[in-house]
Scaffold this motif. Structure first.
Motif, PDB file in Angstrom:
ATOM      1  N   MET A 343      -1.060   1.703   4.381  1.00  0.00           N
ATOM      2  CA  MET A 343      -1.212   1.439   3.907  1.00  0.00           C
ATOM      3  C   MET A 343       0.107   0.421   3.855  1.00  0.00           C
ATOM      4  SD  MET A 343      -1.624   4.206   1.312  1.00  0.00           S
ATOM      5  CE  MET A 343      -1.818   2.988  -0.112  1.00  0.00           C
ATOM      6  N   PRO A 344       0.125  -0.921   3.280  1.00  0.00           N
ATOM      7  CA  PRO A 344       1.051  -1.962   2.908  1.00  0.00           C
ATOM      8  C   PRO A 344       2.040  -1.454   2.439  1.00  0.00           C
ATOM      9  CG  PRO A 344      -1.088  -2.759   1.963  1.00  0.00           C
ATOM     10  CD  PRO A 344      -1.299  -1.566   2.744  1.00  0.00           C
ATOM     11  N   ILE A 345       3.112  -2.070   3.015  1.00  0.00           N
ATOM     12  CA  ILE A 345       4.535  -1.406   2.302  1.00  0.00           C
ATOM     13  C   ILE A 345       4.432  -2.242   0.093  1.00  0.00           C
ATOM     14  CG2 ILE A 345       7.758  -1.635   2.365  1.00  0.00           C
ATOM     15  CD1 ILE A 345       6.475  -0.264   4.930  1.00  0.00           C
ATOM     16  N   ASP A 346       4.291  -2.872   0.426  1.00  0.00           N
ATOM     17  CA  ASP A 346       4.915  -3.401  -0.730  1.00  0.00           C
ATOM     18  C   ASP A 346       3.339  -2.386  -1.747  1.00  0.00           C
ATOM     19  OD1 ASP A 346       2.172  -4.538  -0.067  1.00  0.00           O
ATOM     20  OD2 ASP A 346       2.033  -6.529  -1.353  1.00  0.00           O
ATOM     21  N   LEU A 347       2.244  -2.404  -1.497  1.00  0.00           N
ATOM     22  CA  LEU A 347       1.561  -0.874  -2.745  1.00  0.00           C
ATOM     23  C   LEU A 347       2.043   0.633  -1.999  1.00  0.00           C
ATOM     24  CD1 LEU A 347      -0.367  -0.275  -4.062  1.00  0.00           C
ATOM     25  CD2 LEU A 347      -1.753   0.647  -2.186  1.00  0.00           C
ATOM     26  N   LEU A 348       2.706   0.867  -1.269  1.00  0.00           N
ATOM     27  CA  LEU A 348       3.693   1.903  -1.054  1.00  0.00           C
ATOM     28  C   LEU A 348       4.782   2.133  -1.956  1.00  0.00           C
ATOM     29  CD1 LEU A 348       3.844   3.077   2.667  1.00  0.00           C
ATOM     30  CD2 LEU A 348       2.467   4.495   0.815  1.00  0.00           C
ATOM     31  N   ASP A 349       5.474   0.956  -1.785  1.00  0.00           N
ATOM     32  CA  ASP A 349       6.841   1.253  -3.144  1.00  0.00           C
ATOM     33  C   ASP A 349       6.377   1.351  -4.652  1.00  0.00           C
ATOM     34  OD1 ASP A 349       9.377   0.315  -3.338  1.00  0.00           O
ATOM     35  OD2 ASP A 349       8.737  -1.913  -4.540  1.00  0.00           O
ATOM     36  N   ARG A 350       4.904   1.034  -4.909  1.00  0.00           N
ATOM     37  CA  ARG A 350       4.220   1.280  -5.825  1.00  0.00           C
ATOM     38  C   ARG A 350       4.523   2.492  -6.313  1.00  0.00           C
ATOM     39  NH1 ARG A 350       3.345  -4.074  -5.538  1.00  0.00           N
ATOM     40  NH2 ARG A 350       2.809  -5.819  -6.795  1.00  0.00           N
ATOM     41  N   LEU A 351       3.939   3.564  -5.891  1.00  0.00           N
ATOM     42  CA  LEU A 351       3.546   4.601  -5.352  1.00  0.00           C
ATOM     43  C   LEU A 351       4.561   5.722  -5.449  1.00  0.00           C
ATOM     44  CD1 LEU A 351       1.026   4.913  -2.597  1.00  0.00           C
ATOM     45  CD2 LEU A 351       0.756   4.021  -4.989  1.00  0.00           C
ATOM     46  N   SER A 352       4.598   6.705  -6.327  1.00  0.00           N
ATOM     47  CA  SER A 352       5.200   7.660  -6.477  1.00  0.00           C
ATOM     48  C   SER A 352       4.467   8.647  -5.287  1.00  0.00           C
ATOM     49  CB  SER A 352       4.999   8.732  -7.532  1.00  0.00           C
ATOM     50  OG  SER A 352       5.314   8.091  -8.760  1.00  0.00           O
ATOM     51  N   ILE A 353       5.186   9.511  -4.554  1.00  0.00           N
ATOM     52  CA  ILE A 353       4.687  10.141  -2.343  1.00  0.00           C
ATOM     53  C   ILE A 353       4.252  11.534  -3.203  1.00  0.00           C
ATOM     54  CG2 ILE A 353       4.603  10.424  -0.343  1.00  0.00           C
ATOM     55  CD1 ILE A 353       5.917   7.528  -0.476  1.00  0.00           C
TER      56      ILE A 353
END
Ligand SMILES: Nc1ncnc2c1ncn2[C@@H]1O[C@H](COP(=O)(O)OP(=O)(O)OP(=O)(O)O)[C@@H](O)[C@H]1O
Ligand SMILES: [Mg+2]
Length: 466
Positions: A343-353
């Motif tokens: 997944m692109p980093i900018d989306l990952l940044d919005r997620l709680s993992i």
């Protein structure tokens, strides 16, 4: 006598219940303080991820936060989908939960973003309050005057009472038919919707409970209503935004809801509906129930979808989005860029993992036992131990699949208990992934288009290193 089915056969068919991969999951198995309550909900271990899911559940129930996104990352078979299903079970009927697999967005009929938009809007519930005027009372007398000739309009009188008052209503043909249809007699407590004239029988009045018992056991006794005969009642329905969209977007209206063939819905329609809903909200007629959208196998989305998600998550009408992926550092679909979970980093940044861990031997044994109960299979203690070993060496899923196949083998030798021998037999009949690969390597010369495994190892970085 072909084509004739005896009744015993029919019974067998109706008794058959299907067991899905997650049908043993009934909930997260947490108490109010998010502590694990062992043995409830059908879930085993995976404590951290379950607690994290519990926090999310609380957040969703409060319904305040929109557009949060969560990623569940972990190796295959570590319970990502299972946790999402558990969460869905805990939400209750009123909160929408939509589940899609990311590959569902690729359709020839509608665009990817339309599929995603529909999934988003399916996950937002609108609770609509309606006030209706009702007449509610106990029937004292129904009097129907019939014309001697039997033709012409019917007229009559209905006497209703509450504990405080009694009124006589004039009846027209429509109401008389309604009363006849419901078989209303004196002593019934009924409700009449003033707007539609629909009559509902609520039950029999307690004062008639000693009427000689011609009443069946299904008759419900209720008390005679108090106060005024005319009451206002609030009725609450919950529908999803998507349902409102569909009803308003096409000539055939709600029928498209059943066929599922909704096509693209025009943005103007959606804008109008958003405005209307905002209006209802201000007037206090409707409240918004943010639900959950679960997108499994999220790495199947491509760049366009990801950038759409970035934007869609920021809308104030966005649900909580839960995604799951078992990919490690791998290519983003359709590009040559490598990125964590694909997944692109900018989306990952919005997620709680939330990450899910591999299971211990004990946990696997427990899961297998729960599955055996769910599939109604008797596993002997030894067989269960062997199966656990198999699961440790191969995978949990493979071992779960051996339960029902093992049972078939046991039945063939007329036993109801699956023994070690049965497990051995199915273990030799069905290969797991490792043995299958080994087999391929041994006989590679005999297969078509075979590429040796180490040649493709580079771009086959599919699964997280555990
Ligand atoms: N903690 C658990 N308790 C009970 N059953 C579980 C648990 N974890 C997994 N299972 C069961 O094990 C099987 C595999 O789990 P699941 O499908 O959730 O894996 P996954 O993480 O979604 O894997 P993948 O990445 O391949 O999709 C399912 O039948 C699931 O119900
Ligand atoms: Mg899964």
């Amino acid at each position: 006598m072909e084509g004739v089915i005896s009744t015993s056969q029919i019974k067998d068919i109706t008794r058959l219940e299907r067991t899905g991969a997650h049908s043993h999951i009934k909930g997260l198995g947490l108490d109010d303080k998010l502590q694990i309550t062992p043995g409830s909900g059908g879930m085993v271990g995976q404590v951290k991820a379950r607690k994290a899911a519990g926090v999310i559940l609380k957040m969703i129930k409060q319904g305040k936060i929109a557009g949060r996104a969560i990623l569940m990352a972990g190796a295959p078979g570590t319970g990502k989908t299972a946790i999402a299903m558990a969460l869905a079970q805990e939400l209750g009927n009123d909160v929408p939960f939509t589940t899609i697999s990311a590959s569902e967005v690729y359709s020839l009929e509608i665009s990817k973003t339309e599929v995603l938009t529909q999934a988003f809007r399916r996950s937002i519930g609108i609770r609509i309050k309606e006030e209706t005027e009702l007449i509610e009372g106990e029937v004292v007398e129904v009097q129907i005057d019939r014309n001697v000739t039997g033709i012409g309009p019917k007229v009559g009188k209905l006497t209703l009472k509450t504990t405080d008052m009694e009124t006589i209503y004039d009846l027209g043909t429509k109401m008389i038919d309604g009363l006849n249809k419901e078989k209303v007699i004196a002593g019934d407590v009924i409700q009449i919707d003033k707007a539609t004239g629909r009559i509902t029988k609520l039950g029999r009045s307690f004062s008639r409970a000693r009427d000689f018992d011609a009443t069946g056991s299904e008759v419900k006794f209720v008390s005679c209503p108090e106060g005024e005969l005319q009451v206002r009642k609030e009725i609450v329905h919950t529908v999803s935004l998507h349902e409102i969209d569909v009803i308003n977007s096409r000539q055939q209206g709600f029928l498209a809801l059943f066929s599922g063939d909704t096509g693209e819905i025009k943005p103007e329609v959606r804008d109008q509906i958003n405005m209307k809903v905002a209006e209802w909200r201000e007037e206090g007629k409707a409240t918004i129930v943010p639900g959950v959208l679960f997108i499994d196998e999220i790495h199947m989305l491509d760049m366009e979808c990801y950038s759409f998600l970035n934007r869609a998550l920021e809308s104030n009408l966005a649900p909580v989005v839960i995604m799951a992926s078992n990919r490690g550092l791998s290519n983003i679909r359709g590009t040559n860029y490598k990125s964590p979970h694909g997944m692109p980093i900018d989306l990952l940044d919005r997620l709680s993992i939330i990450s899910t861990m591999s299971y211990s031997q004990d946990e696997i044994e427990q899961i297998l036992k729960i599955r055996a109960i769910e599939e109604e299979v008797d596993l002997s203690a030894d067989a269960c131990m062997i199966l656990t070993k198999v699961a440790m060496e191969t995978s949990l899923r493979y071992a779960i699949n051996l339960i029902s196949t093992g049972y078939l083998v046991a039945q063939k030798r007329k036993s109801n208990v699956v023994s070690v021998e049965d497990i051995k037999r199915v273990y030799s009949l069905f290969l797991d992934e490792k043995r299958s690969v080994q087999y391929l390597q041994e006989y590679q010369a005999e297969f078509m288009f075979n590429t040796p495994l180490n040649a493709q190892a580079d771009d086959n970085n599919m699964v997280l290193d555990s």
